[in-house]
Scaffold this active site. Structure first.
Site, PDB file in Angstrom:
ATOM      1  N   ASP A   1      43.546  33.368  28.712  1.00 61.18           N
ATOM      2  CA  ASP A   1      44.088  32.150  29.305  1.00 61.18           C
ATOM      3  C   ASP A   1      43.755  30.938  28.441  1.00 61.18           C
ATOM      4  O   ASP A   1      42.599  30.525  28.343  1.00 61.18           O
ATOM      5  CB  ASP A   1      43.502  31.979  30.715  1.00 61.18           C
ATOM      6  CG  ASP A   1      44.221  30.905  31.519  1.00 61.18           C
ATOM      7  OD1 ASP A   1      44.509  29.838  30.942  1.00 61.18           O
ATOM      8  OD2 ASP A   1      44.471  31.131  32.720  1.00 61.18           O
TER       9      ASP A   1
ATOM     10  N   SER B   1      29.687  46.438  34.790  1.00 62.01           N
ATOM     11  CA  SER B   1      30.272  47.286  35.822  1.00 62.01           C
ATOM     12  C   SER B   1      30.207  46.552  37.165  1.00 62.01           C
ATOM     13  O   SER B   1      29.993  45.344  37.225  1.00 62.01           O
ATOM     14  CB  SER B   1      29.535  48.625  35.879  1.00 62.01           C
ATOM     15  OG  SER B   1      30.114  49.484  36.840  1.00 62.01           O
TER      16      SER B   1
ATOM     17  N   LYS C   1      31.363  48.591  43.078  1.00 65.62           N
ATOM     18  CA  LYS C   1      32.531  49.343  43.558  1.00 65.62           C
ATOM     19  C   LYS C   1      32.826  50.579  42.709  1.00 65.62           C
ATOM     20  O   LYS C   1      33.646  51.413  43.090  1.00 65.62           O
ATOM     21  CB  LYS C   1      33.749  48.421  43.617  1.00 65.62           C
ATOM     22  CG  LYS C   1      33.583  47.293  44.635  1.00 65.62           C
ATOM     23  CD  LYS C   1      34.683  46.278  44.559  1.00 65.62           C
ATOM     24  CE  LYS C   1      34.450  45.156  45.558  1.00 65.62           C
ATOM     25  NZ  LYS C   1      33.223  44.369  45.280  1.00 65.62           N
TER      26      LYS C   1
ATOM     27  N   ARG D   1      33.107  32.667  40.802  1.00 65.97           N
ATOM     28  CA  ARG D   1      34.444  32.311  41.271  1.00 65.97           C
ATOM     29  C   ARG D   1      34.837  33.235  42.414  1.00 65.97           C
ATOM     30  O   ARG D   1      34.661  34.445  42.343  1.00 65.97           O
ATOM     31  CB  ARG D   1      35.434  32.438  40.112  1.00 65.97           C
ATOM     32  CG  ARG D   1      36.834  31.962  40.427  1.00 65.97           C
ATOM     33  CD  ARG D   1      37.685  32.053  39.171  1.00 65.97           C
ATOM     34  NE  ARG D   1      37.718  33.414  38.648  1.00 65.97           N
ATOM     35  CZ  ARG D   1      38.175  33.740  37.449  1.00 65.97           C
ATOM     36  NH1 ARG D   1      38.602  32.811  36.642  1.00 65.97           N
ATOM     37  NH2 ARG D   1      38.191  34.995  37.054  1.00 65.97           N
TER      38      ARG D   1
END
Length: 327
Positions: free
Chosen positions: A41, A127, A130, A175
């Site tokens: 981005d 990692s 999950k 975030r």
């Protein structure tokens, strides 16, 4: 950290929450010769450049881990790599599964191959909880990535490059954190949606996550999966600390979400050692001269590292102090 002092470092996914925290830590404490930031981005890179005042030690690469040739260019004269780039949203993964495969799985293999071909010394991949006993596609892609990086030590053959993995749970202040969401609802006098009143989570701060990754470079020989020994918290306790006067409503566990987090499955206990402030999951097969870490103590057979059975817990006072500092 002596190992990284004056080194050339590449950070993939370098404009995310972890990436910006790592850059700040590296510039202040590691004095890198070069710190290459690779991300997709351009706006986020522009904003990060302003944040770090265009520090001359930083190099900014627009690129995607799906593009191996771009990775090879970015890894020119690089000593160490932190691989933080990933697609992460659970629900988005279910709707766009192959996009997650291309970034989290194929992209990881590209990082491995580029690092070997460019003669990088050590690579640490990030990692997630999950990836342990995954129940959603995102977790499954991250488990695949973990195994690719561990097996990358075989893939390197006679080359000096070594790979390890760091796994941790929720990051306070990152975030998408639930803290500002709960605060905004409380300010509007609305109820706080809690998926399940029994839900527990591991918790780590961004500075702790960065320091753990940096220290893992010093310890790693290649093939380890490092997991920090961190506290758990109850989601209802966090909600009460953030907004003590707001009512809560139970909305149910979302698809692909676990009631309690797990970072090491019971089937991996036989390969797990407790070493000071971390657990070390050793590789299934180690044919590159791997040796278990000295001083590690085996965990009990059948043990699992879960947020609900953890022996470390955050009190209300702990949560209040953390929310005030990092929320």
């Amino acid at each position: 950290m002596a190992l990284l002092d004056g080194a050339s470092i590449l950070l993939t996914g370098g404009t995310g929450s972890f990436g910006k925290a790592f850059i700040a830590y590296a510039l202040e404490h590691l004095n890198p010769r070069r710190l290459v930031v690779l991300s997709r981005d351009e706006l986020k890179q522009y904003e990060a450049r302003q944040l770090f005042a265009d520090d001359p030690r930083l190099r900014w690469f627009i690129g995607d881990v799906r593009d191996r040739r771009r990775l090879e260019r970015a890894m020119h004269d690089v000593d160490y790599v932190v691989h933080a780039a990933a697609l992460k949203q659970v629900d988005t993964a279910e709707y766009n599964p192959f996009e997650f495969v291309q970034t989290n799985v194929t992209g990881s293999q590209n990082v491995i191959e580029a690092a070997i071909d460019r003669g990088v010394r050590k690579v640490i991949a990030l990692s997630t909880d999950k990836a342990s006993s995954p129940i959603n596609l995102y977790g499954a892609t991250k488990l695949c990535a973990d195994r690719l990086f561990i097996s990358g030590n075989h893939y390197a053959a006679g080359h000096p490059t070594r790979f390890a993995v760091v796994r941790y749970g929720n990051v306070m202040g990152s975030r998408g954190s639930v803290i500002p969401f709960f605060r905004s609802l409380a300010e509007r006098g609305e109820e706080l949606p809690v998926t399940d009143l029994r839900m527990t989570r591991f918790w780590i701060t961004l500075p702790e996550a960065v320091a753990f990754v940096v220290s893992s470079f010093e310890l790693m020989h290649g093939g380890e999966l490092y997991v920090p020994r961190i506290p758990s918290m109850r989601l209802v306790d966090l909600a009460r600390v953030i907004a003590p006067n707001s009512p809560m409503k139970e909305v149910g566990v979302r698809p692909g979400e676990k009631l309690h987090e797990e970072m090491i499955a019971s089937d991996d206990a036989r390969r797990t050692l407790l070493l000071d402030n971390r657990y070390v999951v050793m590789p299934h097969i180690a044919g590159w001269g791997y040796e278990p870490p000295e001083g590690g103590r085996p965990v009990p057979d059948g043990w699992a590292y879960r947020s609900d059975t953890n022996d470390l817990w955050l009190t209300d006072d702990d949560l209040r102090a953390l929310v005030e500092k990092y929320g």
